[in-house]
Design an enzyme around this catalytic site. Structure first.
Site, PDB file in Angstrom:
ATOM      1  N   GLU A  46       2.895  -1.824 -12.001  1.00  0.00           N
ATOM      2  CA  GLU A  46       3.143  -2.383 -10.675  1.00  0.00           C
ATOM      3  C   GLU A  46       4.207  -3.483 -10.757  1.00  0.00           C
ATOM      4  O   GLU A  46       4.151  -4.372 -11.615  1.00  0.00           O
ATOM      5  CB  GLU A  46       1.832  -2.967 -10.132  1.00  0.00           C
ATOM      6  CG  GLU A  46       1.958  -3.657  -8.783  1.00  0.00           C
ATOM      7  CD  GLU A  46       0.636  -4.248  -8.302  1.00  0.00           C
ATOM      8  OE1 GLU A  46       0.577  -4.623  -7.116  1.00  0.00           O
ATOM      9  OE2 GLU A  46      -0.333  -4.343  -9.094  1.00  0.00           O
ATOM     10  N   LYS A 137       3.241  -0.300  -0.915  1.00  0.00           N
ATOM     11  CA  LYS A 137       1.846  -0.755  -0.867  1.00  0.00           C
ATOM     12  C   LYS A 137       1.458  -1.093   0.571  1.00  0.00           C
ATOM     13  O   LYS A 137       2.144  -1.839   1.266  1.00  0.00           O
ATOM     14  CB  LYS A 137       1.689  -1.980  -1.768  1.00  0.00           C
ATOM     15  CG  LYS A 137       0.253  -2.377  -2.074  1.00  0.00           C
ATOM     16  CD  LYS A 137       0.237  -3.488  -3.121  1.00  0.00           C
ATOM     17  CE  LYS A 137      -1.174  -3.788  -3.588  1.00  0.00           C
ATOM     18  NZ  LYS A 137      -1.189  -4.847  -4.637  1.00  0.00           N
ATOM     19  N   CYS A 171      -2.643  -0.568  -7.187  1.00  0.00           N
ATOM     20  CA  CYS A 171      -3.652  -1.600  -7.414  1.00  0.00           C
ATOM     21  C   CYS A 171      -4.820  -1.483  -6.421  1.00  0.00           C
ATOM     22  O   CYS A 171      -5.455  -0.444  -6.341  1.00  0.00           O
ATOM     23  CB  CYS A 171      -2.998  -2.982  -7.402  1.00  0.00           C
ATOM     24  SG  CYS A 171      -3.903  -4.229  -8.349  1.00  0.00           S
TER      25      CYS A 171
END
Length: 327
Positions: A46, A137, A171
């Site tokens: 990430e 994200k 995540c």
């Protein structure tokens, strides 16, 4: 007919934070090392380009921001990249040279409107050098909301490859049941979960996703120390009380029945290799398919808005909206 096997490489490392060139150099050297050992898909953590700013406060408290914090954020913004842009072209050249797929966590600058927003994104590069897609994200976690904007449903991306469909979430998006269901419905076979979470509980998450989605799960985390920060930032008060190892890693690969294909790597930098037998995906869905024979659409339905959300639309000469898309 699709290939049944692919060797993947999971890179557990960190660049020098804020330093775009450091990240690009590390991507090149580590990709060459991984490709030299037969990897056809190489996954980076990430926000690897230009780094995950673990421990930084950016001078923010409820109701106030500091001048120094604004300068820190501007430095981070400067290290971010355009997608597509010069850096993705360099990554494309690298992927083409090595004949591999690359999946890399990047910090992306908005290039459509004000350019004042950053996104935590995952980009996919093909072995022909093409930018195949990206995912932004959806919900930055906790203090991440200070530095990254929210993605939308238009980048719930799954890439079709000769060895199966690749997609993923970043995540703590992986704690969002409806987001996972949307990915399963796209037929993901190799589910990428780049992360900054090194806790033991993360392992339970990725093993659950593998069982639930009946897919391979590739979790890729950084190994970061204070030495991963630029020399003029290492003594910053934000990090004063932190341990030298800021993130211990925990990258792993899980098979579609929840067993490790490559067990977690902790407390060091390294590259995990795993050979994935994609025939196991079909075998695993014999008795469970979350969006197929084990679903109940007469009881439960999910509506996913995959339209790009735009705050400004330019009217063309005929009065019609001329929509712009970054890809």
């Amino acid at each position: 007919m699709k290939a049944q096997r692919i060797t993947i490489a999971v890179v557990q490392a960190a660049p020098i934070l804020f330093d775009k060139e450091s990240a690009l150099d590390r991507i090149a050297s580590l990709s060459k090392e991984a490709a030299g050992q037969g990897a056809g898909l190489i996954v980076f953590p990430e926000a690897f380009l230009p780094g995950y700013p673990r421990g930084l406060r950016f001078g923010a408290r409820v109701g106030s921001r500091t001048d120094d914090g604004r300068k820190d954020w501007a430095r981070y913004w400067t290290g971010a990249i355009d997608v597509p842009g010069a850096e993705t072209r360099l990554l494309g050249e690298l992927a083409k040279e090595l004949g591999v797929y690359l999946a890399i966590g990047v910090v992306e600058r908005d290039q459509e409107f004000s350019r004042g927003t950053l996104y935590n994104s995952l980009v996919y590069i093909g072995p022909d050098g093409a930018l195949l897609g990206k995912h932004r994200k959806l919900v930055p976690t906790g203090s991440e909301r200070l530095i990254w904007g929210q993605g939308d449903g238009s980048t719930l991306t799954v890439i079709d490859t000769p060895f199966g469909r690749i997609g993923g979430l970043i995540c703590w998006e992986n704690y969002m049941p409806l987001a996972r269901a949307a990915m399963y419905a796209k037929g993901v076979d190799i589910y990428l979960a780049p992360t900054a979470d090194a806790r033991d509980t993360w392992q339970a998450t990725i093993r659950h996703i593998a069982c639930e989605g009946r897919c391979f799960v590739v979790s890729c985390n950084q190994f970061a120390t204070k030495a991963s920060y630029p020399a003029d930032y290492a003594a910053h008060a934000d990090l004063r009380d932190d341990r030298d190892i800021l993130c211990r890693g925990g990258s792993a690969v899980v098979g579609p029945l929840g067993e490790y294909v490559a067990e977690p790597l902790y407390d060091r930098e390294g590259i995990l290799f795993a050979e994935l037998d994609l025939s196991q995906v079909a075998e695993s869905r014999f008795d469970f398919d979350a969006v197929g024979h084990y679903s109940r659409p007469d009881v439960f339905q999910l509506v996913v808005n995959e339209r790009k959300q735009e705050i400004v639309r330019a009217a063309g000469p005929n009065g019609l909206d001329e929509r712009r898309s970054p890809l």
